[in-house]
Scaffold this motif. Structure first.
Motif, short mmCIF file in Angstrom:
data_model
loop_
_atom_site.label_atom_id
_atom_site.label_comp_id
_atom_site.label_asym_id
_atom_site.label_seq_id
_atom_site.Cartn_x
_atom_site.Cartn_y
_atom_site.Cartn_z
N SER A 27 39.30 2.58 5.05
CA SER A 27 38.89 3.24 6.28
C SER A 27 39.98 3.25 7.34
O SER A 27 40.04 4.17 8.15
N SER A 28 40.85 2.25 7.36
CA SER A 28 41.82 2.14 8.44
C SER A 28 43.20 2.69 8.11
O SER A 28 43.93 3.08 9.01
N TYR A 29 43.59 2.72 6.85
CA TYR A 29 44.93 3.16 6.46
C TYR A 29 45.02 4.68 6.44
O TYR A 29 44.13 5.33 5.91
N PRO A 30 46.09 5.23 7.03
CA PRO A 30 47.15 4.57 7.80
C PRO A 30 46.88 4.67 9.30
O PRO A 30 46.19 5.56 9.75
N THR A 31 47.46 3.76 10.04
CA THR A 31 47.30 3.78 11.49
C THR A 31 48.61 4.07 12.22
O THR A 31 48.65 4.09 13.45
#
Length: 322
Positions: A27-31
């Motif tokens: 869910s978070s990659y990439p930031t």
């Protein structure tokens, strides 16, 4: 209510943490921006494909993908940089067939060509073309190889240990003839040496050779794919003269070893989607390549197999790097 044993509790906690980490990575990659390195010159096959795939990943992931060239040592400088980077998915490397040749030829590489990488997917594959200058006496590959039994036939390459060098050596080994390797320092020197009559032939990419073939300066004798290549259907294959001969080089995406599995799988999914698109397939065709996606494990097995293959050629031909 059933009480968990300590072992069951630890196992459950570990599984939950892994699942949470997996979900978080998905869910978070990439930031933040991703760097995609490769080890060859601007405008070449690797550079064209890196920028092509980089743009597709940028669109899919919503973060900039910056292509960075770290050329030298047949791609080994870029491979070393990637192998030593943080395994967080923010440094990727576009590997080429030279990655396996270097591993087979050089015992002092500062990285392990298999263990130090998390393989993501192969991207494209392409054959080499065997060509001579247009006024060379040999009209086909059989005539060239037959003449090599009676007189010295030489071939050029971009350097000792290059994939072009290995293809020429494999051709010599398969035909049982003593082809003489004449290395040059990259660039256009190898093909100019053929055009100028300094050497007899070359084994190079279609990207390099096709403009000279179309201009009538080079005569294409054969391609190294097992079947006629879609971009050059009129050029016969080496296998029509030497049965079972096949060389298809490749480009593929990898990350440092230890990159989270969820990140590797996310990148594999996006690369596969990119390679299914008509514009990417057309662009690859224009540089003589074909889209060739794979799973991470398939890419790793291919890399291991290619290292073994080139190790055999190097041993048989007695090739050494000074």
């Amino acid at each position: 209510m059933k009480t968990l044993s300590r072992r069951q509790f630890v196992w459950a906690a570990t599984a939950a943490a892994a699942l949470s980490s997996h979900s978080f990575a998905q869910s978070s990659y990439p930031t933040r921006p991703i760097t995609l390195v490769h080890g060859f010159g601007a405008g070449g096959n690797a550079d064209v494909v890196a920028r092509l795939i980089g743009r597709k990943l940028q669109d899919a992931l919503g973060q900039p993908v910056v292509v960075e060239i770290k050329s030298g040592a047949g791609g080994a400088i870029a491979s070393d940089h990637a192998a030593k980077a943080a395994p967080d998915g923010y440094t990727l490397v576009l590997l080429t067939g030279a990655h396996t040749v270097s591993a087979a030829l050089r015992s002092n590489l500062p990285y392990d060509a298999v263990k130090d990488f998390s393989f993501i997917s192969t991207v494209s594959s392409f054959p080499f073309v065997v060509a001579v200058r247009a006024n060379h006496p040999a009209k086909n590959l059989k005539e060239l190889l037959d003449s090599a039994k009676k007189q010295q036939i030489s071939f050029s390459s971009v350097g000792i240990g290059s994939t072009q060098h290995m293809v020429g050596e494999l051709l010599a080994a398969s035909a049982g003839v003593p082809l003489l390797h004449v290395p040059y320092r990259g660039g256009g020197a190898p093909i100019q040496a053929v055009l100028g009559g300094e050497v007899d032939m070359l084994c190079d990419t279609l990207t390099v050779a096709t403009p000279h073939i179309q201009a009538g300066k080079l005569r294409a004798l054969a391609v190294t794919s097992a079947k006629p290549w879609p971009a050059t259907p009129d050029i016969p294959t080496v296998s029509t003269t030497l049965p079972d001969f096949e060389v298809r080089s490749w480009l593929g995406l990898a990350a440092p070893a230890g990159t989270p599995e969820a990140v590797v799988q996310r990148l594999n999914t996006e690369v596969r989607k990119a390679l299914e698109s008509a514009d990417v397939q057309k662009a690859l065709g224009q540089v003589g390549s074909m889209a060739s996606p794979s799973s991470p494990s398939e890419m790793q097995k291919m890399v291991q197999s290619e290292i073994g293959r080139w190790s055999g050629v190097i041993k048989q031909r007695g090739i050494k790097v000074d």
